[in-house]
Design a protein around this motif. Structure first.
Motif, mmCIF file in Angstrom:
data_model
loop_
_atom_site.group_PDB
_atom_site.id
_atom_site.type_symbol
_atom_site.label_atom_id
_atom_site.label_comp_id
_atom_site.label_asym_id
_atom_site.label_seq_id
_atom_site.Cartn_x
_atom_site.Cartn_y
_atom_site.Cartn_z
ATOM 1 N N GLU A 244 2.846 -29.119 9.200
ATOM 2 C CA GLU A 244 3.864 -29.648 8.243
ATOM 3 C C GLU A 244 5.132 -30.573 8.511
ATOM 4 O O GLU A 244 5.861 -32.157 8.009
ATOM 5 N N CYS A 245 5.283 -30.366 9.510
ATOM 6 C CA CYS A 245 5.806 -30.664 10.872
ATOM 7 C C CYS A 245 5.345 -32.457 11.286
ATOM 8 O O CYS A 245 6.681 -33.083 10.837
ATOM 9 N N SER A 246 4.674 -32.304 10.961
ATOM 10 C CA SER A 246 4.150 -33.784 11.242
ATOM 11 C C SER A 246 4.056 -34.750 10.060
ATOM 12 O O SER A 246 4.845 -36.151 10.506
ATOM 13 N N VAL A 247 3.968 -34.129 8.917
ATOM 14 C CA VAL A 247 3.970 -34.891 7.758
ATOM 15 C C VAL A 247 5.244 -35.477 7.495
ATOM 16 O O VAL A 247 5.830 -36.728 7.340
ATOM 17 N N ILE A 248 5.470 -34.383 7.683
ATOM 18 C CA ILE A 248 7.609 -34.252 7.149
ATOM 19 C C ILE A 248 8.364 -35.366 8.808
ATOM 20 O O ILE A 248 8.545 -36.349 8.297
ATOM 21 N N ALA A 249 8.051 -35.467 9.726
ATOM 22 C CA ALA A 249 8.422 -35.726 10.496
ATOM 23 C C ALA A 249 8.013 -37.951 10.342
ATOM 24 O O ALA A 249 8.885 -38.519 10.207
ATOM 25 N N LEU A 250 6.524 -38.075 10.162
ATOM 26 C CA LEU A 250 6.019 -39.185 9.900
ATOM 27 C C LEU A 250 6.685 -40.033 8.625
ATOM 28 O O LEU A 250 7.391 -41.607 8.367
ATOM 29 N N LYS A 251 6.870 -39.167 8.069
ATOM 30 C CA LYS A 251 7.346 -39.756 6.151
ATOM 31 C C LYS A 251 8.976 -39.919 6.343
ATOM 32 O O LYS A 251 9.396 -41.217 6.255
ATOM 33 N N GLU A 252 9.681 -39.161 7.142
ATOM 34 C CA GLU A 252 10.989 -39.383 7.300
ATOM 35 C C GLU A 252 11.599 -40.031 8.130
ATOM 36 O O GLU A 252 12.553 -41.076 8.016
ATOM 37 N N LEU A 253 11.135 -40.376 9.637
ATOM 38 C CA LEU A 253 11.051 -41.051 10.811
ATOM 39 C C LEU A 253 10.531 -41.834 11.154
ATOM 40 O O LEU A 253 10.404 -43.057 11.965
ATOM 41 N N GLY A 254 9.173 -42.069 11.037
ATOM 42 C CA GLY A 254 8.201 -43.297 11.302
ATOM 43 C C GLY A 254 7.949 -42.360 12.722
ATOM 44 O O GLY A 254 7.893 -41.407 13.037
ATOM 45 N N THR A 255 7.094 -43.396 13.062
ATOM 46 C CA THR A 255 7.004 -42.637 14.583
ATOM 47 C C THR A 255 7.357 -42.929 15.253
ATOM 48 O O THR A 255 8.194 -43.809 15.739
ATOM 49 N N ASP A 256 6.909 -42.783 16.957
ATOM 50 C CA ASP A 256 8.016 -42.942 18.376
ATOM 51 C C ASP A 256 9.047 -42.805 18.057
ATOM 52 O O ASP A 256 9.864 -43.335 18.282
ATOM 53 N N PHE A 257 9.505 -41.804 17.385
ATOM 54 C CA PHE A 257 11.068 -41.810 16.691
ATOM 55 C C PHE A 257 11.684 -41.037 18.763
ATOM 56 O O PHE A 257 10.218 -40.796 19.269
ATOM 57 N N THR A 258 12.947 -40.734 18.870
ATOM 58 C CA THR A 258 13.587 -40.366 20.128
ATOM 59 C C THR A 258 13.241 -39.601 20.786
ATOM 60 O O THR A 258 12.753 -39.523 21.391
ATOM 61 N N VAL A 259 13.323 -38.539 19.530
ATOM 62 C CA VAL A 259 13.654 -37.153 20.249
ATOM 63 C C VAL A 259 12.800 -35.994 18.876
ATOM 64 O O VAL A 259 13.570 -35.819 17.703
ATOM 65 N N GLN A 260 12.241 -35.201 19.835
ATOM 66 C CA GLN A 260 11.899 -34.364 19.489
ATOM 67 C C GLN A 260 12.644 -33.035 19.344
ATOM 68 O O GLN A 260 12.598 -32.840 21.168
ATOM 69 N N GLY A 261 12.651 -32.176 18.938
ATOM 70 C CA GLY A 261 13.869 -31.081 19.457
ATOM 71 C C GLY A 261 12.667 -29.566 18.929
ATOM 72 O O GLY A 261 12.655 -29.978 17.678
ATOM 73 N N GLY A 262 13.622 -28.776 19.310
ATOM 74 C CA GLY A 262 13.113 -27.217 18.894
ATOM 75 C C GLY A 262 13.670 -25.958 19.851
ATOM 76 O O GLY A 262 14.312 -26.349 21.458
ATOM 77 N N GLY A 263 13.402 -24.987 19.982
ATOM 78 C CA GLY A 263 13.301 -23.735 20.713
ATOM 79 C C GLY A 263 12.271 -24.069 21.717
ATOM 80 O O GLY A 263 10.762 -24.344 21.750
#
Length: 432
Positions: A244-263
């Motif tokens: 789910e996060c892979s698809v949403i991130a690619l859809k909204e931000l594209g590849t090689d985005f700046t920072v992936q964050g979380g706990g």
């Protein structure tokens, strides 16, 4: 899905530099320096038991990152998901006798309210998993077509319209390593034994019969009796956690985005597997930097839903605690550290807020009172204070150092207290 209201972030004379940020994948400080727009993805909540201070600590860390980027002159594109269908949510709904949709909706609204009260900058794209089922199922189909997904016999799955039994689909880590710019463990820096332990503890199923490798993660869960499901090309069912996060991130931000964050509890398997799925789908790395916030403990144990030792932002607010004090309490610890919440932590933050309010008051009556009380009058440079504040935050978002800078400035009579108040608002999110 709507997010929450964006607080006003004042512009401060001068500018920050792109921050140094700890990269979990390499275990070194790197420049989180975008080429143009700073693109950020932070994993969102599974909407139950929102919003505890562990949640708030994580989102505040990446709020601080955004504020430094904005002060450096970058535009920011921020995306966040909501895992509004998942086993823990369904289990809580069943245990409380509440429809899972109603539980999710009410908890997301509570989360919005808490984030707005804490003046956390909202995502540009706030996306519920249930809003992108079609996109996720298409991604699973693409992985299957590429030979990177496989079915596992699922005796308790429902029968399809053709009379065949549905099957769970799994990601083939080994095949993906051959086909994509990704290797299992690249983002987490863990050996296999540590990965197996965490995989079992954090929603994985290493002992599932029929899997090609114990660490292969679930992509698509076939429909079961009494569970929500959606009809798709891959069969009726619902998404696995990581895809789910892979698809949403690619859809909204594209590849090689700046920072992936979380706990830090998402380092493995979630972020490692999400990166693998995204690389397999796109042929590119997911993100340039993987950044993680530490865990907050309470009463001697990590604050967690399973233990029930939660301190809720809404609970503190209901007791009359100023959200600014909650924010300052969280900022008093470095975002990457593991630490324990105590009453003393909150009391210190409340005292700090009061001191800052007197020292840098922007209304005339308070300013006159602060001036009258300052004996002897020692003139301090507001510009120097702002630069020291920027320097602290540039260095891996050193918020304890930033608070110490402001604390020291309260001991002098500043030549421009309004400028310092403006910088506190812009960079620390605390409006005096």
């Amino acid at each position: 899905m709507r997010a929450w209201q964006h607080p006003v972030v004042p512009s401060v004379p001068g500018h920050s530099d792109a921050p140094l940020l700890h990269d979990t994948a390499t275990d070194v400080l790197v420049y989180a320096q975008p080429a143009d727009v700073a693109r950020l993805y932070v994993c969102g909540i599974t909407p139950y038991d929102a919003t505890h201070l562990g949640h708030a600590n994580t989102y505040l860390a990446f709020d601080t990152l955004q504020r430094v980027w904005l002060d450096a002159g970058y535009k920011v594109h921020y995306a966040q998901n909501v895992t509004d269908v998942d086993d823990p949510l369904l289990e809580r709904a069943a245990a409380t006798g509440v429809d899972w949709r109603e539980l999710a909706e009410s908890q997301v609204e509570l989360f919005r309210t808490d984030m707005a009260a804490l003046r956390i900058l909202p995502p540009n794209d706030y996306v519920a998993v249930t809003e992108v089922i079609d996109e996720i199922s298409a991604a699973v189909c693409a992985l299957a077509d590429a030979g990177l997904a496989y079915a596992v016999d699922t005796p308790d799955a429902l029968l399809t319209e053709s009379g065949e039994r549905g099957a769970d689909l799994y990601f083939d880590n080994a095949a993906a390593e051959e086909a994509a710019p990704w290797r299992l463990g690249d983002e987490s820096n863990l050996d296999r034994s540590a990965m197996l332990e965490l995989f079992a503890a954090r929603g994985g199923d290493p002992d599932r019969a029929g899997k090609r490798d114990a660490l292969d993660p679930l992509l698509w869960r076939a429909a079961r009796e009494g569970e929500p499901s959606w009809p798709t090309r891959v069969g009726a069912g619902r998404p696995g956690w990581h895809i789910e996060c892979s698809v949403i991130a690619l859809k909204e931000l594209g590849t090689d985005f700046t920072v992936q964050g979380g706990g830090s509890d998402l380092v493995f398997p979630h972020h490692d597997m999400s990166a693998g799925h995204a690389a397999a789908l796109s042929g590119h790395p997911l993100a340039g930097v993987y950044s993680h916030a530490g865990m907050v403990a309470y009463q001697g144990e990590k604050m967690s839903k399973s233990l029930g030792n939660l301190v809720l932002v809404s609970g503190l607010r209901a007791e009359g605690v100023d959200p600014r004090a909650i924010r300052l309490a969280l900022l008093s610890e470095h975002y990457r550290s593991d630490w324990e919440w105590t009453n003393a932590t909150l009391e210190a933050a409340q005292a700090r807020l009061a001191r800052w309010g007197v020292a840098f008051a922007t209304d005339q009556a308070s300013t006159d009172a602060a001036t009258d009380a300052a004996e002897p009058a020692i003139t301090g440079s507001a510009n120097a204070v702002v630069q020291q504040l920027r320097d602290a935050l540039h260095n891996d978002l050193d918020t304890p150092g930033a608070l110490a800078v402001i604390d020291a400035a309260t001991a002098t009579l500043s030549d421009d207290p309004a400028l310092i108040a403006q910088a506190i608002d812009a960079l620390l999110g605390v409006q005096l």
